[in-house]
Design an enzyme around this catalytic site. Structure first.
Site, PDB file in Angstrom:
ATOM      1  N   SER A  63      -8.298   5.537 -23.875  1.00  0.00           N
ATOM      2  CA  SER A  63      -9.562   4.835 -24.083  1.00  0.00           C
ATOM      3  C   SER A  63     -10.680   5.544 -23.330  1.00  0.00           C
ATOM      4  CB  SER A  63      -9.426   3.391 -23.601  1.00  0.00           C
ATOM      5  OG  SER A  63     -10.690   2.784 -23.523  1.00  0.00           O
ATOM      6  N   SER A  64     -11.560   6.184 -24.078  1.00  0.00           N
ATOM      7  CA  SER A  64     -12.628   6.985 -23.470  1.00  0.00           C
ATOM      8  C   SER A  64     -13.498   6.130 -22.546  1.00  0.00           C
ATOM      9  CB  SER A  64     -13.474   7.606 -24.578  1.00  0.00           C
ATOM     10  OG  SER A  64     -14.653   8.150 -24.069  1.00  0.00           O
ATOM     11  N   ASN A  65     -13.948   4.982 -23.046  1.00  0.00           N
ATOM     12  CA  ASN A  65     -14.866   4.184 -22.214  1.00  0.00           C
ATOM     13  C   ASN A  65     -14.184   3.691 -20.948  1.00  0.00           C
ATOM     14  OD1 ASN A  65     -14.511   0.988 -22.392  1.00  0.00           O
ATOM     15  ND2 ASN A  65     -13.762   1.869 -24.301  1.00  0.00           N
ATOM     16  N   CYS A  95     -15.944  -5.714 -26.256  1.00  0.00           N
ATOM     17  CA  CYS A  95     -17.321  -5.592 -26.761  1.00  0.00           C
ATOM     18  C   CYS A  95     -17.344  -6.140 -28.184  1.00  0.00           C
ATOM     19  CB  CYS A  95     -17.711  -4.117 -26.770  1.00  0.00           C
ATOM     20  SG  CYS A  95     -16.634  -3.172 -27.875  1.00  0.00           S
ATOM     21  N   HIS A 118     -11.265  13.535 -29.601  1.00  0.00           N
ATOM     22  CA  HIS A 118     -11.339  12.072 -29.638  1.00  0.00           C
ATOM     23  C   HIS A 118     -11.657  11.633 -31.080  1.00  0.00           C
ATOM     24  CE1 HIS A 118     -12.848   8.003 -29.106  1.00  0.00           C
ATOM     25  NE2 HIS A 118     -12.171   7.972 -27.973  1.00  0.00           N
ATOM     26  N   HIS A 171      -8.199   1.178 -28.748  1.00  0.00           N
ATOM     27  CA  HIS A 171      -7.247   1.877 -27.885  1.00  0.00           C
ATOM     28  C   HIS A 171      -6.631   0.951 -26.839  1.00  0.00           C
ATOM     29  CE1 HIS A 171      -9.369   5.863 -29.037  1.00  0.00           C
ATOM     30  NE2 HIS A 171      -8.318   5.645 -29.798  1.00  0.00           N
ATOM     31  N   GLU A 206     -13.495   9.374 -32.348  1.00  0.00           N
ATOM     32  CA  GLU A 206     -14.919   9.143 -32.666  1.00  0.00           C
ATOM     33  C   GLU A 206     -15.646  10.472 -32.879  1.00  0.00           C
ATOM     34  OE1 GLU A 206     -17.173   6.498 -30.070  1.00  0.00           O
ATOM     35  OE2 GLU A 206     -19.037   7.422 -30.761  1.00  0.00           O
ATOM     36  N   SER A 248     -11.867  -2.228 -24.801  1.00  0.00           N
ATOM     37  CA  SER A 248     -10.741  -2.549 -25.689  1.00  0.00           C
ATOM     38  C   SER A 248      -9.647  -3.349 -24.989  1.00  0.00           C
ATOM     39  CB  SER A 248     -10.165  -1.247 -26.256  1.00  0.00           C
ATOM     40  OG  SER A 248     -10.037  -0.282 -25.232  1.00  0.00           O
TER      41      SER A 248
END
Ligand code: 0CN
Ligand code: SF4
Length: 316
Positions: A228-230, A17, A129, A46, A131, A273
């Site tokens: 990596s959360s997403n 992104c 996390h 991440h 963020e 990421s």
């Protein structure tokens, strides 16, 4: 021996992104400008492949500001940092560059604005996390309450239900968040917040693409890291959308070929990421074993780009 036929549905958008692209560029430009070593607080994004590549060029990754020498530049990761970290870097008179994604910074600004208006904040996010830690750390202790689930909403103990606002992490599951926001609005009708939530365009688009391909796939692989959360959300979205075998893989070497025995179609996507070379690696691994037809499924076009900070753009 003839290889079995396999259709690979390649999700688009997938992978990098604008915020990740910018954060990586910041580290690369810092290395050019100041030379090695440049310190980076937390993984810049991440992804082990990205981090290892930057480490080879002279970046040193640490978890705390205290682990950085005073006389070397330090970069803060894309996920954002608590205000106290920036203040401490300034107090120590360190050269620092904040690679926080502008879409995360936007949430920080929202939280600060609500606080100035006398509202207590609720953050929808994942505990621990970076963020979430960074966003909660924009305000004094106790001013931001964390909820992770609909059940948490029933339990949260607020100061004054009439003086509340909410923000969210940018990489949440869009569908799960709709439910949590609905629960918040039901319990606290006066709560102030964004129109929907603070989930970013990249998270939304990658989840939409997965939802489109998952029902047609015998299996779906998400290239991305376990922290990596997403990326992890993409696996959940695929399973919910009807693809029972959805897995996160960091590299082609992690693919469980035995589990894929007999499949005819595989969906492939990547977290925000994960670099495209790793997706190519996964596709090549399928080509080694199958007679592959790649079908790209494009559900959105992205043209977002973020500028790197001025301190790096100006000649040294
Ligand atoms: O994988 P990332 O580094 O971070 P999370 O998805 O865990 O937040 O991707 C960049 C996203 C941001 C901020
Ligand atoms: Fe920014 Fe979204 Fe990318 Fe995170 S996933 S870096 S919030 S654009």
């Amino acid at each position: 021996m003839t290889k079995p036929a396999l259709t690979l549905y390649l999700a688009a958008p997938r992978g990098f992104c604008a915020g990740v692209d910018r954060a990586i560029k910041i580290v690369e430009m810092a290395l050019e400008k100041w030379g090695a070593p440049v310190f980076v607080r937390h993984e810049i994004v991440h992804n082990k492949f990205v981090v290892d590549g930057l480490r080879d060029k002279g970046a040193v990754f640490v978890e705390e500001l205290e682990d950085c020498p005073l006389d070397r530049p330090v970069i803060f990761s894309a996920h954002g940092v608590p205000k106290a970290v920036l203040a401490e870097a300034a107090r120590r008179e360190m050269i620092y560059v904040d690679a926080t994604c502008p879409l995360v910074s936007k949430v920080h600004i929202e939280a600060a604005r609500h606080h100035e208006n006398g509202l207590q904040m609720i953050m929808i996010g994942h505990a621990g996390h970076p963020e979430t830690i960074g966003t909660m750390g924009q305000l004094p202790e106790g001013e931001v309450l964390l909820v992770e689930t609909v059940e948490d909403v029933a339990r949260v103990d607020v100061r004054d239900p009439e003086k509340l606002a909410f923000v969210t992490q940018t990489t949440l599951s869009v569908d799960d968040t709709v439910d949590i926001v609905a629960a918040l609005r039901a319990r606290f009708p006066a709560i102030v917040g964004p129109h929907k939530e603070d989930i970013c365009y990249a998270t939304t688009n990658r989840q939409d693409a997965v939802k489109t391909i998952a029902p047609d796939c015998d299996a779906l692989l998400v290239v991305g890291a376990p922290n990596s959360s997403n990326s992890k959300r993409l696996v959940e979205v695929a399973r919910k959308a009807g693809c029972d075998y959805a897995q996160l893989v960091q590299r082609a070497a992690e693919i469980d070929w035995r589990a894929l025995d007999g499949i005819r179609s595989v969906g492939i996507t990547a977290g925000a990421s994960a670099p495209e070379v790793l997706i190519d690696e996964v596709i090549d691994a399928f080509r080694d074993r199958y007679d592959v037809t790649v079908e790209m499924v494009e559900t959105a076009r992205e043209n977002v780009e973020f500028k790197v900070p001025r301190v790096l753009r100006e000649p040294a």
